[in-house]
Enzyme design. Structure first.
Site, mmCIF file in Angstrom:
data_model
loop_
_atom_site.group_PDB
_atom_site.id
_atom_site.type_symbol
_atom_site.label_atom_id
_atom_site.label_comp_id
_atom_site.label_asym_id
_atom_site.label_seq_id
_atom_site.Cartn_x
_atom_site.Cartn_y
_atom_site.Cartn_z
ATOM 1 N N CYS A 139 9.566 5.501 -0.067
ATOM 2 C CA CYS A 139 8.497 4.982 0.790
ATOM 3 C C CYS A 139 8.788 3.534 1.170
ATOM 4 C CB CYS A 139 7.173 5.092 0.042
ATOM 5 S SG CYS A 139 5.839 4.124 0.741
ATOM 6 N N GLU A 140 8.711 3.232 2.457
ATOM 7 C CA GLU A 140 9.020 1.872 2.908
ATOM 8 C C GLU A 140 7.906 0.885 2.571
ATOM 9 O OE1 GLU A 140 7.536 1.882 7.547
ATOM 10 O OE2 GLU A 140 9.586 2.483 7.116
ATOM 11 N N HIS A 141 6.758 1.366 2.148
ATOM 12 C CA HIS A 141 5.642 0.464 1.827
ATOM 13 C C HIS A 141 5.717 -0.063 0.394
ATOM 14 C CE1 HIS A 141 3.496 3.006 5.071
ATOM 15 N NE2 HIS A 141 4.032 1.936 5.623
ATOM 16 N N HIS A 142 6.157 0.785 -0.536
ATOM 17 C CA HIS A 142 6.208 0.370 -1.938
ATOM 18 C C HIS A 142 7.593 0.540 -2.559
ATOM 19 C CE1 HIS A 142 1.987 1.748 -1.172
ATOM 20 N NE2 HIS A 142 1.744 0.566 -1.689
ATOM 21 N N CYS A 175 4.098 7.186 -4.861
ATOM 22 C CA CYS A 175 3.207 6.031 -4.700
ATOM 23 C C CYS A 175 1.738 6.459 -4.837
ATOM 24 C CB CYS A 175 3.438 5.338 -3.354
ATOM 25 S SG CYS A 175 3.211 6.402 -1.916
ATOM 26 N N HIS A 229 4.560 12.257 -2.904
ATOM 27 C CA HIS A 229 4.796 10.816 -2.880
ATOM 28 C C HIS A 229 4.377 10.202 -4.217
ATOM 29 C CE1 HIS A 229 5.441 10.377 1.611
ATOM 30 N NE2 HIS A 229 5.028 11.633 1.493
ATOM 31 N N GLN A 251 7.222 9.584 5.842
ATOM 32 C CA GLN A 251 7.502 10.999 6.048
ATOM 33 C C GLN A 251 7.332 11.379 7.507
ATOM 34 O OE1 GLN A 251 5.589 13.668 3.249
ATOM 35 N NE2 GLN A 251 5.662 15.383 4.685
#
Length: 275
Positions: A163-166, A234, A232, A204
């Site tokens: 995941c590019e956020h976390h 996260c 996910h 995704q």
């Protein structure tokens, strides 16, 4: 009859107008283009750029080309090479040591001494998709398929992404179907396309669209269907901490988008072995 203007007032107005024009020209002359900044020594002084098309009369100056905002890196199938500011391997390992200290541990203890090097090496594999060209994977098309033009489906392609956020993993299965026109590609190539996009920082939704985009642009099939289902971490390890939640995304192009029956056929074939 109009009163004769005061000469001192007129002179003051002319002077203010002249000052304003000088300030505007000075501002324009020190505008640097994007190209000027590339490779510039940060300690060097800015070099004034020439005034394109400026003249002393009232004719319109030549306009600069319209600047178009670049696409975000996540939207590019093959991201531009990292600029010269890319950190070295040593800098990457130092950053890992910093994170270990921030987490509350001692990077110098026996169990963590080699961790920064291991993490840097692992990142080279986990994010190896940045070095791969998904277009090139689909360049070889087998045209001698005895007139086959029905659906080609490769299902249950496992993948692991982040995941590019976390920067926390998400993993699952991808299913790809297409109706060939001029030929087919090796089945393993579709799995490699999935890996190429999965081994990048992703969402995704973006990954699903990227898989469909590259197949559509290279193979130009009559239709494409892509479905990705993933869990996910996260969501499982942090935040709401709900393990076992599955996220499903789809992309339908061509006949799959225009004909609901084709979507049903695709979903039925994908789910056929799930029961």
């Amino acid at each position: 009859m109009y009163a004769k203007p005061d000469s001192s007032t007129m002179n003051a107005r002319v002077a203010r107008a002249g000052d304003a024009m000088d300030a505007a020209l000075k501002s324009l002359s020190y505008r640097l283009t994007e190209t000027d900044h590339q490779g510039m020594d940060p300690t060097a002084k800015a070099v004034p750029a020439p005034l394109n098309g400026m003249r002393n009369d009232n004719s319109r100056p030549v306009e600069d080309p319209v600047e178009v905002a670049p696409l975000p890196s996540s939207a590019k199938r093959v991201p531009d090479a990292v600029a010269t500011g890319r950190p070295s391997r040593e800098e990457a390992e130092a950053a890992v040591r910093t994170l270990l200290r921030w987490a509350g541990d001692d990077p110098n203890r026996e169990g963590l001494k080699d961790t920064p090097a291991r993490v840097a090496k692992a990142y080279g594999q986990l994010f190896g998709g940045y070095e791969q060209d998904a277009d090139a994977l689909l360049e070889r098309v087998f045209e001698e398929v005895e007139g086959y033009s029905d659906i080609v489906l490769v299902r249950d392609i496992p993948f692991y992404s982040h995941c590019e956020h976390h920067m926390v993993p998400f993993m699952g299965l991808a299913h790809i179907a297409y109706y060939p026109t001029k030929g087919v590609v090796g089945l393993s190539k579709l799995a490699r396309v999935v890996d190429t996009f999965a081994r990048r920082l992703q969402t995704q939704e973006t990954m699903t669209a990227q898989i469909a985009d590259v197949i559509e642009s290279i193979l130009k099939p009559r239709g494409i269907a892509v479905m990705v289902e993933a869990e996910h971490l996260c969501m499982a390890m942090r935040g709401v901490q709900k393990a076992g939640v599955s996220t499903l995304t789809t992309q339908f192009r061509g006949v799959f988008k225009d004909d609901a029956n084709e979507q049903v056929r695709f979903l039925t074939l994908v789910r056929n072995n799930k029961n």
